[in-house]
Scaffold this active site. Structure first.
Site, PDB file in Angstrom:
ATOM      1  N   LYS A 173      37.523  40.749  43.989  1.00 54.59           N
ATOM      2  CA  LYS A 173      36.461  40.797  42.972  1.00 54.59           C
ATOM      3  C   LYS A 173      36.367  39.436  42.284  1.00 54.59           C
ATOM      4  O   LYS A 173      37.259  39.047  41.532  1.00 54.59           O
ATOM      5  CB  LYS A 173      36.765  41.860  41.907  1.00 54.59           C
ATOM      6  N   GLU A 248      48.193  34.884  36.292  1.00 48.71           N
ATOM      7  CA  GLU A 248      47.962  33.510  35.824  1.00 48.71           C
ATOM      8  C   GLU A 248      46.994  33.622  34.663  1.00 48.71           C
ATOM      9  O   GLU A 248      45.805  33.863  34.861  1.00 48.71           O
ATOM     10  CB  GLU A 248      47.351  32.646  36.934  1.00 48.71           C
ATOM     11  N   CYS A 282      42.065  26.566  32.066  1.00 49.61           N
ATOM     12  CA  CYS A 282      43.295  27.179  31.528  1.00 49.61           C
ATOM     13  C   CYS A 282      44.250  26.099  31.070  1.00 49.61           C
ATOM     14  O   CYS A 282      45.047  26.303  30.168  1.00 49.61           O
ATOM     15  CB  CYS A 282      43.938  28.055  32.596  1.00 49.61           C
TER      16      CYS A 282
HETATM   17  P1  NAP Z   1      38.647  37.385  31.956  1.00 47.65           P
HETATM   18  O1  NAP Z   1      37.572  37.865  31.067  1.00 47.65           O
HETATM   19  O2  NAP Z   1      40.022  37.865  31.698  1.00 47.65           O
HETATM   20  O3  NAP Z   1      38.169  37.799  33.438  1.00 47.65           O
HETATM   21  C1  NAP Z   1      38.851  37.344  34.589  1.00 47.65           C
HETATM   22  C2  NAP Z   1      38.460  38.227  35.761  1.00 47.65           C
HETATM   23  O4  NAP Z   1      39.005  39.522  35.569  1.00 47.65           O
HETATM   24  C3  NAP Z   1      36.961  38.469  35.933  1.00 47.65           C
HETATM   25  O5  NAP Z   1      36.707  38.668  37.306  1.00 47.65           O
HETATM   26  C4  NAP Z   1      36.732  39.749  35.157  1.00 47.65           C
HETATM   27  O6  NAP Z   1      35.574  40.435  35.578  1.00 47.65           O
HETATM   28  C5  NAP Z   1      38.001  40.511  35.491  1.00 47.65           C
HETATM   29  N1  NAP Z   1      38.510  41.428  34.474  1.00 47.65           N
HETATM   30  C6  NAP Z   1      38.456  41.272  33.127  1.00 47.65           C
HETATM   31  N2  NAP Z   1      39.092  42.301  32.520  1.00 47.65           N
HETATM   32  C7  NAP Z   1      39.606  43.081  33.512  1.00 47.65           C
HETATM   33  C8  NAP Z   1      40.361  44.289  33.516  1.00 47.65           C
HETATM   34  N3  NAP Z   1      40.737  44.876  32.388  1.00 47.65           N
HETATM   35  N4  NAP Z   1      40.704  44.831  34.717  1.00 47.65           N
HETATM   36  C9  NAP Z   1      40.337  44.231  35.870  1.00 47.65           C
HETATM   37  N5  NAP Z   1      39.580  43.106  35.919  1.00 47.65           N
HETATM   38  C10 NAP Z   1      39.235  42.528  34.751  1.00 47.65           C
HETATM   39  O7  NAP Z   1      38.725  35.812  31.994  1.00 47.65           O
HETATM   40  P2  NAP Z   1      37.540  34.771  32.229  1.00 47.65           P
HETATM   41  O8  NAP Z   1      36.742  34.675  30.979  1.00 47.65           O
HETATM   42  O9  NAP Z   1      36.841  35.073  33.507  1.00 47.65           O
HETATM   43  O10 NAP Z   1      38.359  33.427  32.453  1.00 47.65           O
HETATM   44  C11 NAP Z   1      38.895  32.686  31.416  1.00 47.65           C
HETATM   45  C12 NAP Z   1      40.370  32.987  31.242  1.00 47.65           C
HETATM   46  O11 NAP Z   1      41.069  32.777  32.477  1.00 47.65           O
HETATM   47  C13 NAP Z   1      41.008  32.039  30.243  1.00 47.65           C
HETATM   48  O12 NAP Z   1      41.921  32.757  29.452  1.00 47.65           O
HETATM   49  C14 NAP Z   1      41.728  31.042  31.128  1.00 47.65           C
HETATM   50  O13 NAP Z   1      42.798  30.377  30.494  1.00 47.65           O
HETATM   51  C15 NAP Z   1      42.189  31.931  32.245  1.00 47.65           C
HETATM   52  N6  NAP Z   1      42.493  31.163  33.462  1.00 47.65           N
HETATM   53  C16 NAP Z   1      43.802  31.050  33.836  1.00 47.65           C
HETATM   54  C17 NAP Z   1      44.124  30.283  34.948  1.00 47.65           C
HETATM   55  C18 NAP Z   1      45.565  30.118  35.363  1.00 47.65           C
HETATM   56  O14 NAP Z   1      45.794  29.767  36.521  1.00 47.65           O
HETATM   57  N7  NAP Z   1      46.543  30.327  34.486  1.00 47.65           N
HETATM   58  C19 NAP Z   1      43.117  29.677  35.699  1.00 47.65           C
HETATM   59  C20 NAP Z   1      41.793  29.814  35.293  1.00 47.65           C
HETATM   60  C21 NAP Z   1      41.480  30.577  34.166  1.00 47.65           C
HETATM   61  P3  NAP Z   1      34.115  40.110  34.980  1.00 47.65           P
HETATM   62  O15 NAP Z   1      33.829  38.692  35.314  1.00 47.65           O
HETATM   63  O16 NAP Z   1      33.238  41.062  35.702  1.00 47.65           O
HETATM   64  O17 NAP Z   1      34.193  40.341  33.506  1.00 47.65           O
END
Ligand code: NAP
Length: 491
Positions: A173, A248, A282
């Site tokens: 996904k 991550e 991130c």
């Molecule tokens: P997010 O809102 O947590 O969403 C990430 C992914 O997970 C999206 O595909 C989202 O779907 C899905 N998702 C969200 N809540 C979920 C749940 N409860 N169960 C299953 N799937 C779920 O994060 P984002 O806004 O896309 O990305 C930003 C975040 O990612 C930041 O906190 C950033 O630091 C972190 N990040 C971390 C890394 C690393 O390697 N440490 C790398 C890149 C980004 P939808 O898009 O459909 O909402």
């Protein structure tokens, strides 16, 4: 305009519900393409396809799996400019970074393809004669992969690349903000020869598709990249089935600058680290921790450098900073700017949404700097946008204390020419990644990537560790002595 279905069992199909959603440019509001909006029924269909393909893919020789990934990397290299532009259009990062995103994907696929000829196990002597001991790597099975929107090609290649190389079949996904990049990646893997059912992609919202993947009992492991709050939800749901999870998550990454540092280098580093990808990495440098002796000079140069950054159309090579990813992102970031003001932090650059032409159709926010005190929310919570907090400290010990006093532990940096302090910082900084004299961004694909504390749960993507998340170790004993030998049973 392009329309895409779900990719299940090698076919593009409509969602069971018939619902669709659109990918929209954060720069112009233009609709880029329409996508099927899946739900739990579609996830179940994808799981069935992955189960059907599982045996054949598991037995597909690992070097041959590597050849498919290498072919995909080669095709991406040929299309790098076009794919980089797609990233800029769909996600909003500037074109040099869009191409960098694609380059990271290529680099990782090339790297992991070679794993097909390694996948090392161990051999070791037995404590008994005529007995041989070894370990072999085996696929986990059916794995669920969930990715964020800020690296539309790189992260979606890190996860499927390693999972497919490990011999797993996949339910994937992508983030709902960047389905076009994900769909394009699927076509590239399909053209490279990936058999049907091995990779199944279900686009759609977190609440319906993401949760259904995590909760489906046939999905044996989940690899998730996203925010800490989403990660906690994924972890809790997966725990109910004792499911393996790789996390991550977010960061609040510090750059320390000591009084002996090369200040020009430190300024160049923080401008790139804080405002590259509009702060939506991130690993973005979201805190600058300055020794008091160089504080005033650094602030002056930082503000001048920040004001010189050009914000606008990410496809224009003269632009430094593109839009933020979406309206929700914009609102969250502007809320944090208000929080900073209300907490009493001093706004020393930016702080506003850009509303005049040519910024009026997109989500553009000025690159923003606060002079803040450690402990304010803007110094401890992940903002994930172009908002940067500067903190003054009296010495190295206070700098380390402030750097570590957050729930996150992804990336960290120190600028110093003092060899002793540099080595101490490697020991002292609580983070999965430490940089000595670059900013907090710049990971390379052949090294492990990941964080500690609330940023991660111990897995490391990329590098030689990438395959570990997606393989099980099986321990094998071969007794060729011709008699029953009993380990440990002796005087
Ligand atoms: P997010 O809102 O947590 O969403 C990430 C992914 O997970 C999206 O595909 C989202 O779907 C899905 N998702 C969200 N809540 C979920 C749940 N409860 N169960 C299953 N799937 C779920 O994060 P984002 O806004 O896309 O990305 C930003 C975040 O990612 C930041 O906190 C950033 O630091 C972190 N990040 C971390 C890394 C690393 O390697 N440490 C790398 C890149 C980004 P939808 O898009 O459909 O909402």
């Amino acid at each position: 305009m392009n329309e895409y279905g779900l990719y299940i069992d090698g076919q593009w199909t409509a969602a069971t519900s018939g619902r669709t959603f659109q990918s929209i440019s954060p720069t112009s509001g233009e609709i880029l393409a329409t996508f099927a909006e899946g739900d739990g029924n579609d996830v179940e269909k994808a799981v069935q396809a992955a189960a059907k393909a599982r045996k054949e893919w598991r037995c597909f020789p690992a070097p041959k799996r590597g050849e498919i990934l290498l072919e995909a990397a080669t095709n991406m290299r040929k299309r790098k400019k076009e794919l980089g532009e797609m990233v800029s259009r769909e996600m909003g990062k500037v074109i040099s970074e869009g191409k960098g995103d694609v380059q990271e994907a290529i680099g990782f696929l090339e790297y992991i393809a070679g794993e097909g000829r390694r996948m090392f196990g161990q051999t070791t002597p037995s404590e008994l004669p005529g007995k041989f001991c070894m370990t072999v790597r085996q696929p986990v099975g059916i794995v669920g992969l969930i990715t964020p929107w800020n690296f539309p090609f790189a992260v979606p290649c890190w996860k499927p690349g390693a999972a497919l190389m490990g011999g797993n079949t996949v339910i994937y996904k992508p983030a709902s903000l960047v389905p076009l990049c994900a769909a394009t990646l699927v076509t590239i893997l399909e053209e490279a020869g990936l058999p049907p059912g091995v990779l199944n992609v279900v686009t759609g919202p977190a609440g319906r598709v993401g949760r259904a993947i995590v909760e489906n009992p046939a999905v044996e492991a989940v690899s998730f990249t996203g925010s800490v709050s989403s990660g906690k939800d994924v972890y809790a749901r997966a725990a109910a089935q004792i499911k393996r999870v790789g996390h991550e998550l977010g960061g609040k990454n510090p750059q320390i600058v000591m009084d002996d540092a090369d200040l020009s280098l430190a300024i160049e580093g923080v401008l790139f680290g804080a405002f590259g990808t509009a702060g939506q990495r991130c690993t973005a440098t979201s805190r600058l921790i300055l020794h008091e002796v160089i504080f005033d000079e650094m602030i002056e140069r930082l503000v001048a450098g920040t004001k010189a950054l050009k914000i606008g159309d990410p496809l224009d090579p003269a632009i430094d900073i593109g839009p933020v990813g979406s309206e929700d992102q914009e609102k969250k970031i502007l809320d944090y700017i208000d929080i900073g003001k209300n907490e009493g932090a001093e706004l020393i650059a930016g702080g506003h949404k850009l509303t005049e032409s040519p910024h009026d159709k997109g989500f553009f926010i000025e690159s923003t700097i606060f002079a803040a005190r450690h402990g304010m929310r803007i110094t401890t919570e992940e903002i994930f946008g172009p908002v940067h907090a500067v903190i003054k400290v009296i010495d190295y010990d206070e700098a380390i204390r402030v750097a570590n006093d957050v729930e996150y532990g992804l990336s960290s940096a120190i600028y110093t020419n003092n060899l002793r302090l540099a080595h101490r910082a490697v020991d002292d900084l609580e983070a999965g990644i430490v940089y000595i004299n670059p900013p907090t961004i710049g990971a390379e694909v052949h090294l492990p990537f990941g964080g500690i504390k609330n940023t991660g749960n111990g897995t490391r993507e990329a590098g030689s560790t990438a395959i570990e998340e997606f393989t099980e170790i099986k321990t094998v004993f071969i007794d060729y002595s011709g008699k029953l030998q009993k380990a440990q049973i002796r005087d």
